[in-house]
Structures are given as C-alpha cells and as structure tokens.
Design an enzyme around this catalytic site. Structure first.
Site, short mmCIF file in Angstrom:
data_model
loop_
_atom_site.label_atom_id
_atom_site.label_comp_id
_atom_site.label_asym_id
_atom_site.label_seq_id
_atom_site.Cartn_x
_atom_site.Cartn_y
_atom_site.Cartn_z
N VAL A 43 0.83 -1.21 0.00
CA VAL A 43 0.00 0.00 0.00
C VAL A 43 0.86 1.26 0.00
CG1 VAL A 43 -0.16 0.06 2.55
CG2 VAL A 43 -2.00 1.06 1.18
N LYS A 44 2.11 1.13 0.48
CA LYS A 44 2.94 2.32 0.63
C LYS A 44 3.51 2.85 -0.68
CE LYS A 44 3.22 4.10 3.83
NZ LYS A 44 2.61 4.86 4.97
N ASP A 45 3.39 2.09 -1.76
CA ASP A 45 3.81 2.62 -3.06
C ASP A 45 3.07 3.92 -3.39
OD1 ASP A 45 5.30 0.34 -3.27
OD2 ASP A 45 4.32 -0.43 -5.08
N ALA A 48 4.51 6.77 -1.28
CA ALA A 48 5.88 7.06 -1.73
C ALA A 48 5.84 7.90 -3.01
CB ALA A 48 6.64 5.76 -1.96
N THR A 75 7.36 1.65 3.12
CA THR A 75 7.52 2.96 2.49
C THR A 75 8.90 3.05 1.85
OG1 THR A 75 6.09 3.95 4.12
CG2 THR A 75 7.47 5.47 2.87
#
Ligand code: PMP
Length: 324
Positions: A43-45, A48, A75
């Site tokens: 999910v952190k794409d 970022a 992240t």
C-alpha cells in the site's frame, strides 16, 4: 492499447477482492483492496509516489537528489523503487526489529540502509526523528516525513478512496483499517465521508498501540504488544488530524494469526500481519453490524515479507504464539 508507462504508472488501480470465507461466515460482503499487488508490493507505493512527486512539484527534489526516510520497511521499498525509476538516491533508516526480508529487499533495491535500535518516539534517536536530522544535514536531499507529510494521505484521498467507491458503485457501509502513519485510513475516510457521511469509518488497532484507547476514551494508553509490523502508534500524526473516526476495534495477535492462516488456507491469500488486524477487525465489525452490510478494508502487503516470522512455527513459539 493498454500499456503502463513504467513503474510509476503501475502504482494503484488495484483490484477489490471479495474475501469469500469471511463473507460467507458473516453474511456481509468483506472486501479487501489488493494493495499487495502494487508494483513495489504494498500500500505504501501510493504514498511514496505522492511524496516524491509533491517534492518535485515544489522544486525541493532536484535531479540526482536523495530521498531520506525513516520507515518500518514498506515505504522505504516503495521509495527505493521510485528513486531508481526516476534517477534519485535513497537512504533508509529502519528499526532493527523489522523483518530481515524487508531489510534485505531494501539493500537489493540499492537503497543505503541504516538499521538503528527501536526506541520510543520521545527519544531523539527514534528512527523517524533521526531520519529528519540526517536529511537536514545533506545537500540536495529531502526528508519524505511520511508520518506528518500530508502528501501521504492525499494519495489515498485522490486514488484509493475513489477506486473503492467506483469498484463498489458507492455501496459501502463501513471502512476499517489499521494505521501506521494513518495516511491510508485518513485519506480514504475523508473521501468516503464526503461521498456519503453515513459510511462508518473504524480504526483497527493492534495491541501495544494507543489509538484504540484514544478513540474510546480520548487518552492514548497503549497496552500489551504485537508481532505485527508497520501499524500502531502512540501519537496522533498530522495525517490523522481532523479525520472522522466513528469507532475503533482492537485485535490481538492470536486472532490476527487465525485470520491470516484462514486467508491462506481457505482463500488462497498469502498476507502480511497487518492484514490479519484489518480483516480481523472487518469480521468483528460485521458481527456488530449484522448480515447484509458491505465492509471494505485493505490487504496492505503479502506474506513473503514475513515468511521467517509469522509463517515460521519456531519463531512464533519463541514469541509465545502458536500456529492456529
Ligand atoms: N500495513 C503495513 C504492512 C504497513 O507497512 C503500513 C505502513 N507502515 C501500514 C499497514 C499502514 O499504512 P499507513 O502508513 O497508511 O497508515
């Protein structure tokens, strides 16, 4: 033609998956946004990408620059991929308690990785604070500052939330998710409440985090501990400020494990620990609300990142936990 323009263009637009076993058990539609299918695996794409593109747009990040961040891993992995794709350097400060798989991945991706002792946020050597100081001392570097940089929740307000709304034709009764920075929960909650104020927005919280007590009593009072990674907090981040929260549900590690092993064995989904907290909370919420409701959550990352931990009976036993 349907061709994505490189890594960056491949972030987001993930499927929404009906979790059949838990939907059948509860009589609710339990839907998981498949964030583990992002190109960097979590999910952190999304955060970022938004953080880097926000810094580019503001002229803070220039060609050849370095992106510095304190991160529990995901992240950093997203940042490292995007830095490679856009020609930046990446420096990651990570607590040494995080899984070896995430640390190894960061190094393979080419990030400079500094592992540091895990100490509370109030300590000046906390990994987040340290990363801010390191960035400030470098030339042509930015501090991603995911906890308090609102570009993080903006990613979810502009992409994750709208995708969920379109994918369900707006039929969402509740949204539930655990928070690390709070970017996912906040961005999606702000978007969904704008579309329909009746959507119930519920924080899922692991043991050892202070948000459950904060929502229930107004006081941040962490109790217990958890083997999950990347979630839980003992402060209200800028991303979580002024965000609608209707309720909170606490999920302990045995329940988290029961959920991720059921997802693996019955649904064929190999998931990370925060997914156990999220889906566990979605199931608890389904029982509170009763059959016939649609509850959406996020499947943050995959199980391979935790293979030597959550999926290793010996590691679990050493933590006083057993295979469900
Ligand atoms: N699950 C995992 C595995 C994560 O790494 C993170 C981010 N640290 C989260 C959930 C929480 O996401 P957010 O930072 O958007 O609250």
């Amino acid at each position: 033609m349907d061709i994505k323009n490189g890594f960056v263009d491949t972030v987001g637009n993930t499927p929404l998956i009906r979790i059949n076993s838990f939907s059948e058990e509860t009589g609710c539609e339990i839907l998981g946004k498949a964030e583990f299918l992002n190109p960097g695996g979590s999910v952190k794409d999304r955060a970022a990408l938004y953080i880097i593109e926000d810094a580019e747009a503001k002229g803070l990040l220039k060609p050849g620059g370095t992106v510095v961040e304190g991160t529990a891993g995901n992240t950093g992995i997203g940042l490292a991929h995007i830095c490679n794709a856009k020609g930046y350097k990446c420096l990651i400060i990570i607590p040494e308690t995080q899984s070896q798989e995430k640390i190894d991945t960061l190094r393979v991706l080419g990030a400079e990785v500094r592992t540091v002792p895990a100490v509370p946020y109030k300590n000046p050597n906390n990994y987040v604070k340290l990363s801010g100081r390191v960035a400030a001392e470098m030339d042509n570097a930015i501090w991603a500052n995911q906890f308090d940089n609102l570009a993080n929740r903006q990613a979810h307000y502009e992409t994750t939330g709208p995708e969920m709304w379109t994918q369900t034709d707006g039929k969402i009764d509740a949204w539930v998710a655990a928070t690390g920075t709070g970017g996912t929960f906040a961005g999606v909650s702000l978007f969904l409440k704008e579309k329909n104020p009746d959507v119930k927005c519920v924080v899922a919280d692991p043991m050892g985090s202070g948000l459950y007590s904060y929502v229930k009593t107004g006081e941040i009072k962490p109790e217990g501990k958890s083997v999950t990674e990347g979630i839980g907090n003992s402060r209200i981040t800028a991303n979580m400020e002024d965000v609608p929260i209707d309720d909170a549900i606490q999920i302990d590690d045995p329940e988290c494990l029961r959920v991720i092993y059921q997802l693996l064995k019955r649904d064929g989904l190999f998931m990370g620990g925060s997914v156990g907290i999220n889906v566990g909370a979605a199931v608890a919420l389904a029982k509170q609300m009763g059959p016939g409701h649609t509850i959406v959550t996020v499947l943050c990352d995959g199980g391979a990142r935790y293979q030597s931990r959550l999926y290793d009976p010996q590691w679990l036993a050493a933590k006083g936990l057993s295979l469900p």
